[in-house]
Design a protein around this motif. Structure first.
Motif, PDB file in Angstrom:
ATOM      1  N   VAL A 290       0.854  -1.179   0.000  1.00 28.18           N
ATOM      2  CA  VAL A 290       0.000   0.000   0.000  1.00 28.18           C
ATOM      3  C   VAL A 290       0.896   1.238   0.000  1.00 28.18           C
ATOM      4  CG1 VAL A 290      -1.909   1.184   1.140  1.00 28.18           C
ATOM      5  CG2 VAL A 290      -1.699  -1.297   1.319  1.00 28.18           C
ATOM      6  N   LEU A 291       0.579   2.193  -0.862  1.00 28.04           N
ATOM      7  CA  LEU A 291       1.438   3.351  -1.078  1.00 28.04           C
ATOM      8  C   LEU A 291       0.908   4.581  -0.357  1.00 28.04           C
ATOM      9  CD1 LEU A 291       1.987   2.794  -4.918  1.00 28.04           C
ATOM     10  CD2 LEU A 291       3.517   2.118  -3.047  1.00 28.04           C
ATOM     11  N   LYS A 292       1.831   5.497  -0.048  1.00 22.59           N
ATOM     12  CA  LYS A 292       1.472   6.755   0.612  1.00 22.59           C
ATOM     13  C   LYS A 292       2.065   7.965  -0.098  1.00 22.59           C
ATOM     14  CE  LYS A 292       3.730   7.973   4.286  1.00 22.59           C
ATOM     15  NZ  LYS A 292       4.295   8.036   5.664  1.00 22.59           N
ATOM     16  N   ASP A 293       2.724   7.750  -1.227  1.00 22.69           N
ATOM     17  CA  ASP A 293       3.437   8.841  -1.887  1.00 22.69           C
ATOM     18  C   ASP A 293       2.490   9.770  -2.645  1.00 22.69           C
ATOM     19  OD1 ASP A 293       2.907   6.713  -3.566  1.00 22.69           O
ATOM     20  OD2 ASP A 293       4.693   6.970  -4.792  1.00 22.69           O
ATOM     21  N   VAL A 294       2.936  11.006  -2.800  1.00 17.38           N
ATOM     22  CA  VAL A 294       2.192  12.043  -3.517  1.00 17.38           C
ATOM     23  C   VAL A 294       3.081  12.565  -4.637  1.00 17.38           C
ATOM     24  CG1 VAL A 294       1.066  14.288  -3.353  1.00 17.38           C
ATOM     25  CG2 VAL A 294       0.915  12.686  -1.437  1.00 17.38           C
ATOM     26  N   TRP A 295       2.526  12.599  -5.858  1.00 18.30           N
ATOM     27  CA  TRP A 295       3.274  13.058  -7.028  1.00 18.30           C
ATOM     28  C   TRP A 295       2.506  14.166  -7.729  1.00 18.30           C
ATOM     29  CZ3 TRP A 295       8.033  11.116  -8.841  1.00 18.30           C
ATOM     30  CH2 TRP A 295       8.521  10.009  -8.135  1.00 18.30           C
ATOM     31  N   LEU A 296       3.241  15.150  -8.212  1.00 17.12           N
ATOM     32  CA  LEU A 296       2.659  16.246  -8.974  1.00 17.12           C
ATOM     33  C   LEU A 296       3.133  16.144 -10.416  1.00 17.12           C
ATOM     34  CD1 LEU A 296       0.799  18.668  -8.312  1.00 17.12           C
ATOM     35  CD2 LEU A 296       2.852  20.081  -8.157  1.00 17.12           C
ATOM     36  N   LEU A 297       2.196  16.157 -11.343  1.00 17.89           N
ATOM     37  CA  LEU A 297       2.495  16.055 -12.776  1.00 17.89           C
ATOM     38  C   LEU A 297       2.227  17.384 -13.448  1.00 17.89           C
ATOM     39  CD1 LEU A 297       2.975  14.513 -15.493  1.00 17.89           C
ATOM     40  CD2 LEU A 297       0.515  13.987 -15.446  1.00 17.89           C
ATOM     41  N   ASP A 298       3.219  17.900 -14.163  1.00 16.47           N
ATOM     42  CA  ASP A 298       3.056  19.094 -14.997  1.00 16.47           C
ATOM     43  C   ASP A 298       2.900  18.617 -16.438  1.00 16.47           C
ATOM     44  OD1 ASP A 298       3.393  21.407 -16.593  1.00 16.47           O
ATOM     45  OD2 ASP A 298       4.488  22.403 -14.978  1.00 16.47           O
ATOM     46  N   VAL A 299       1.669  18.638 -16.961  1.00 15.40           N
ATOM     47  CA  VAL A 299       1.438  18.094 -18.298  1.00 15.40           C
ATOM     48  C   VAL A 299       2.008  19.002 -19.378  1.00 15.40           C
ATOM     49  CG1 VAL A 299      -0.591  16.777 -17.600  1.00 15.40           C
ATOM     50  CG2 VAL A 299      -0.872  19.138 -18.396  1.00 15.40           C
ATOM     51  N   SER A 300       2.195  20.280 -19.079  1.00 11.60           N
ATOM     52  CA  SER A 300       2.776  21.189 -20.080  1.00 11.60           C
ATOM     53  C   SER A 300       4.260  20.909 -20.288  1.00 11.60           C
ATOM     54  CB  SER A 300       2.573  22.641 -19.657  1.00 11.60           C
ATOM     55  OG  SER A 300       3.252  22.923 -18.440  1.00 11.60           O
ATOM     56  N   LEU A 301       4.938  20.430 -19.234  1.00  9.81           N
ATOM     57  CA  LEU A 301       6.362  20.110 -19.324  1.00  9.81           C
ATOM     58  C   LEU A 301       6.613  18.608 -19.432  1.00  9.81           C
ATOM     59  CD1 LEU A 301       7.730  22.514 -16.547  1.00  9.81           C
ATOM     60  CD2 LEU A 301       7.641  22.928 -19.018  1.00  9.81           C
ATOM     61  N   GLY A 302       5.590  17.808 -19.183  1.00 11.88           N
ATOM     62  CA  GLY A 302       5.774  16.362 -19.176  1.00 11.88           C
ATOM     63  C   GLY A 302       6.699  15.920 -18.057  1.00 11.88           C
ATOM     64  N   LYS A 303       6.565  16.542 -16.881  1.00  9.50           N
ATOM     65  CA  LYS A 303       7.507  16.308 -15.788  1.00  9.50           C
ATOM     66  C   LYS A 303       6.789  15.904 -14.516  1.00  9.50           C
ATOM     67  CE  LYS A 303      11.199  18.631 -13.190  1.00  9.50           C
ATOM     68  NZ  LYS A 303      11.950  19.902 -13.009  1.00  9.50           N
ATOM     69  N   TRP A 304       7.355  14.882 -13.832  1.00 11.45           N
ATOM     70  CA  TRP A 304       6.844  14.431 -12.547  1.00 11.45           C
ATOM     71  C   TRP A 304       7.690  15.011 -11.415  1.00 11.45           C
ATOM     72  CZ3 TRP A 304       2.423  11.729 -12.131  1.00 11.45           C
ATOM     73  CH2 TRP A 304       1.971  10.987 -13.234  1.00 11.45           C
ATOM     74  N   GLU A 305       7.058  15.267 -10.284  1.00 12.43           N
ATOM     75  CA  GLU A 305       7.776  15.718  -9.100  1.00 12.43           C
ATOM     76  C   GLU A 305       7.130  15.100  -7.868  1.00 12.43           C
ATOM     77  OE1 GLU A 305       8.642  19.833  -6.539  1.00 12.43           O
ATOM     78  OE2 GLU A 305       7.512  19.895  -8.433  1.00 12.43           O
ATOM     79  N   GLN A 306       7.935  14.424  -7.045  1.00 13.64           N
ATOM     80  CA  GLN A 306       7.394  13.855  -5.819  1.00 13.64           C
ATOM     81  C   GLN A 306       7.293  14.946  -4.761  1.00 13.64           C
ATOM     82  OE1 GLN A 306       9.314  10.311  -4.388  1.00 13.64           O
ATOM     83  NE2 GLN A 306       7.719   9.913  -2.871  1.00 13.64           N
ATOM     84  N   VAL A 307       6.157  14.966  -4.069  1.00 14.71           N
ATOM     85  CA  VAL A 307       5.879  15.996  -3.069  1.00 14.71           C
ATOM     86  C   VAL A 307       5.939  15.359  -1.689  1.00 14.71           C
ATOM     87  CG1 VAL A 307       4.225  17.714  -2.264  1.00 14.71           C
ATOM     88  CG2 VAL A 307       4.382  17.176  -4.712  1.00 14.71           C
ATOM     89  N   ASN A 308       6.681  15.965  -0.787  1.00 17.24           N
ATOM     90  CA  ASN A 308       6.781  15.464   0.578  1.00 17.24           C
ATOM     91  C   ASN A 308       5.661  16.062   1.424  1.00 17.24           C
ATOM     92  OD1 ASN A 308       9.158  13.933   0.135  1.00 17.24           O
ATOM     93  ND2 ASN A 308      10.388  15.796   0.271  1.00 17.24           N
ATOM     94  N   VAL A 309       4.757  15.194   1.864  1.00 17.90           N
ATOM     95  CA  VAL A 309       3.619  15.618   2.688  1.00 17.90           C
ATOM     96  C   VAL A 309       3.588  14.733   3.933  1.00 17.90           C
ATOM     97  CG1 VAL A 309       1.139  16.000   2.778  1.00 17.90           C
ATOM     98  CG2 VAL A 309       2.359  16.280   0.613  1.00 17.90           C
ATOM     99  N   ASP A 310       3.738  15.335   5.090  1.00 23.57           N
ATOM    100  CA  ASP A 310       3.838  14.565   6.336  1.00 23.57           C
ATOM    101  C   ASP A 310       2.521  13.916   6.743  1.00 23.57           C
ATOM    102  OD1 ASP A 310       6.497  15.273   6.548  1.00 23.57           O
ATOM    103  OD2 ASP A 310       6.082  17.040   7.792  1.00 23.57           O
ATOM    104  N   ARG A 311       1.395  14.547   6.447  1.00 24.66           N
ATOM    105  CA  ARG A 311       0.123  14.078   7.003  1.00 24.66           C
ATOM    106  C   ARG A 311      -0.572  13.005   6.158  1.00 24.66           C
ATOM    107  NH1 ARG A 311      -0.377  19.181   5.156  1.00 24.66           N
ATOM    108  NH2 ARG A 311      -1.930  19.676   3.557  1.00 24.66           N
ATOM    109  N   THR A 312       0.042  12.577   5.063  1.00 17.94           N
ATOM    110  CA  THR A 312      -0.563  11.500   4.281  1.00 17.94           C
ATOM    111  C   THR A 312      -0.123  10.145   4.821  1.00 17.94           C
ATOM    112  OG1 THR A 312       1.252  11.571   2.677  1.00 17.94           O
ATOM    113  CG2 THR A 312      -0.699  12.884   2.191  1.00 17.94           C
ATOM    114  N   GLY A 313      -1.005   9.166   4.729  1.00 15.95           N
ATOM    115  CA  GLY A 313      -0.685   7.815   5.158  1.00 15.95           C
ATOM    116  C   GLY A 313      -0.931   6.831   4.032  1.00 15.95           C
ATOM    117  N   LYS A 314      -0.572   5.587   4.254  1.00 20.00           N
ATOM    118  CA  LYS A 314      -0.808   4.553   3.261  1.00 20.00           C
ATOM    119  C   LYS A 314      -2.305   4.356   3.068  1.00 20.00           C
ATOM    120  CE  LYS A 314       3.423   1.947   4.232  1.00 20.00           C
ATOM    121  NZ  LYS A 314       3.997   0.623   4.611  1.00 20.00           N
ATOM    122  N   VAL A 315      -2.724   4.278   1.799  1.00 19.66           N
ATOM    123  CA  VAL A 315      -4.151   4.115   1.541  1.00 19.66           C
ATOM    124  C   VAL A 315      -4.378   3.633   0.112  1.00 19.66           C
ATOM    125  CG1 VAL A 315      -4.513   6.500   0.784  1.00 19.66           C
ATOM    126  CG2 VAL A 315      -6.416   5.236   1.794  1.00 19.66           C
TER     127      VAL A 315
END
Length: 402
Positions: A290-315
């Motif tokens: 089960v994953l807890k990671d958060v990713w932001l996708l910029d479709v104009s640049l075709g680029k992924w960026e992982q976002v560090n968020v403390d309050r998210t849990g596995k779900v």
């Protein structure tokens, strides 16, 4: 010996907050939650012949969450109420929520567990209607993705029974059977034309995504993006775009990328938080983690960026919706391996809010006043009466829940 992981649910809040396989949509600043099921405490020692204990949530019950008041309200639906379902998909057009497919616990000789019915819920009055469109119906399935663009409600993919193939007339999709169950993955693309009350199977160009289920999709402008999902034994991380004006598929936008990208997953969420940026949260990977990671996708640049968020849990198998610009609310789901029948399931009972742009001044005032209510309460009479009423409701809620 029976080992209870937690007490049997006894209060309305326990029933509403233990939920998976449900749908949630945003309408006029509020969240509407319907359907799904709840895992119950059960024997820890399991075999495949002893299924887990679970119960479906009432189909005539709709829970409404008001983010300003921070309150949940149970409402009763009326009209042609759907069966109890999990794994349906839903989207809003105007004043209506459209609900398609899903898995029902009702078994009969006339109906399979997977459905291809289309319901419409009038959100102001909470009145259900079973639609009967013309044209060839979609394939019965659950875990499909859906979206609304202009006056059309779209459905893509899903997992459904092989016996339904015999009933389809000239189906324009690929079906890949599962090796264990009498069901399989499909790559159907079909839309309901709201104005003409008709199902339409559009012809597309370009490399179409493979069949899949438990994937996620969202629209920005005239394009829909589809990410991940399960196909056979693999949970994928491919990203596809369909131009809804010329019906052209982009092909896998993750293929051949040298940059970092999210790992493959199913049962995740995917939401646009601005015109060019979308966020992915959680899910279930190929090794059944089960994953807890958060990713932001910029479709104009075709680029992924992982976002560090403390309050998210596995779900996994949670839902998401945007109630304000740049803000996504996540609700429900399961925190541990849903496929492990030997262990009780842990529901994600907390609501998670991620913001990717500053909140409105009204929200800032409300949240600040609530956070420092002991100091600021005596000054509340200085703010507008409507805000005073909101703050009083929130203060009473916090007192009652403490």
């Amino acid at each position: 010996m029976m080992a209870n992981s937690r007490p049997e649910p006894t209060t309305p809040s326990q029933f509403v907050h233990r939920r998976a396989g449900h749908v949630m949509v945003a309408y006029q600043g509020r969240l509407y939650v319907w359907g799904g099921y709840m895992e119950l405490p059960h024997f820890e020692s399991y075999t495949l012949s002893t299924p887990s204990k679970s119960m479906y949530h009432k189909s005539d019950e709709i829970w409404v969450y008001d983010p300003l008041l921070d309150t949940w309200t149970s409402k009763s639906g009326n009209g042609f109420v759907p069966q109890q379902l999990s794994g349906s998909c839903a989207a809003v057009h105007g004043d209506h929520m459209y609900l398609f497919g899903g898995w029902t616990s009702i078994q009969s000789d006339l109906m399979e567990n997977n459905l291809n019915y289309l319901w419409r819920l009038h959100l102001p009055t909470l009145t259900w209607e079973l639609l009967k469109p013309e044209g060839t119906q979609p394939y019965p399935c659950d875990k499909a993705a859906c979206w609304v663009h202009k006056n059309r409600f779209y459905v893509f993919g899903g997992f459904g029974p092989s016996t339904s193939l015999l009933q389809m007339k000239n189906p324009d999709f690929n079906f890949v059977p599962d090796n264990i169950y009498h069901s399989g993955w499909i790559d159907q693309l079909v839309y309901y034309d709201i104005e003409s009350n008709r199902w339409v199977w559009p012809s597309t160009w370009g490399p179409k995504p493979s069949p899949r289920a438990a994937h996620a999709a969202d629209v920005t402008g005239d394009k829909v993006y589809i990410f991940g999902g399960r196909f056979q034994d693999v949970r994928m991380n491919d990203l596809h775009c369909l131009d809804l004006t010329n019906w052209t598929w982009s092909g896998n936008l993750t293929d051949g990328s040298l940059q970092e990208a999210p790992e493959g997953r199913s049962w995740h969420t995917f939401n646009f938080v601005s015109k060019n940026k979308a966020v992915i949260y959680g899910g279930f990977n190929t090794t059944q983690e089960v994953l807890k990671d958060v990713w932001l996708l910029d479709v104009s640049l075709g680029k992924w960026e992982q976002v560090n968020v403390d309050r998210t849990g596995k779900v996994l198998w949670h839902t998401s919706a945007a109630t304000a610009p740049g803000e996504v609310v996540y609700y429900g789901g399961i925190r541990n391996n849903l496929l492990d029948v030997s262990k009780p399931k842990d529901h994600a009972e907390d609501m998670v809010v991620l913001r990717f742009s500053p909140p409105t001044l009204q929200r800032l005032v409300i949240e600040t006043c609530c956070r420092y209510s002991k100091v600021l309460h005596r000054h509340w009479h200085r703010i507008p009466r409507t805000l005073q009423q909101i703050l009083e409701v929130r203060l009473n809620n916090s007192i009652n829940s403490s």
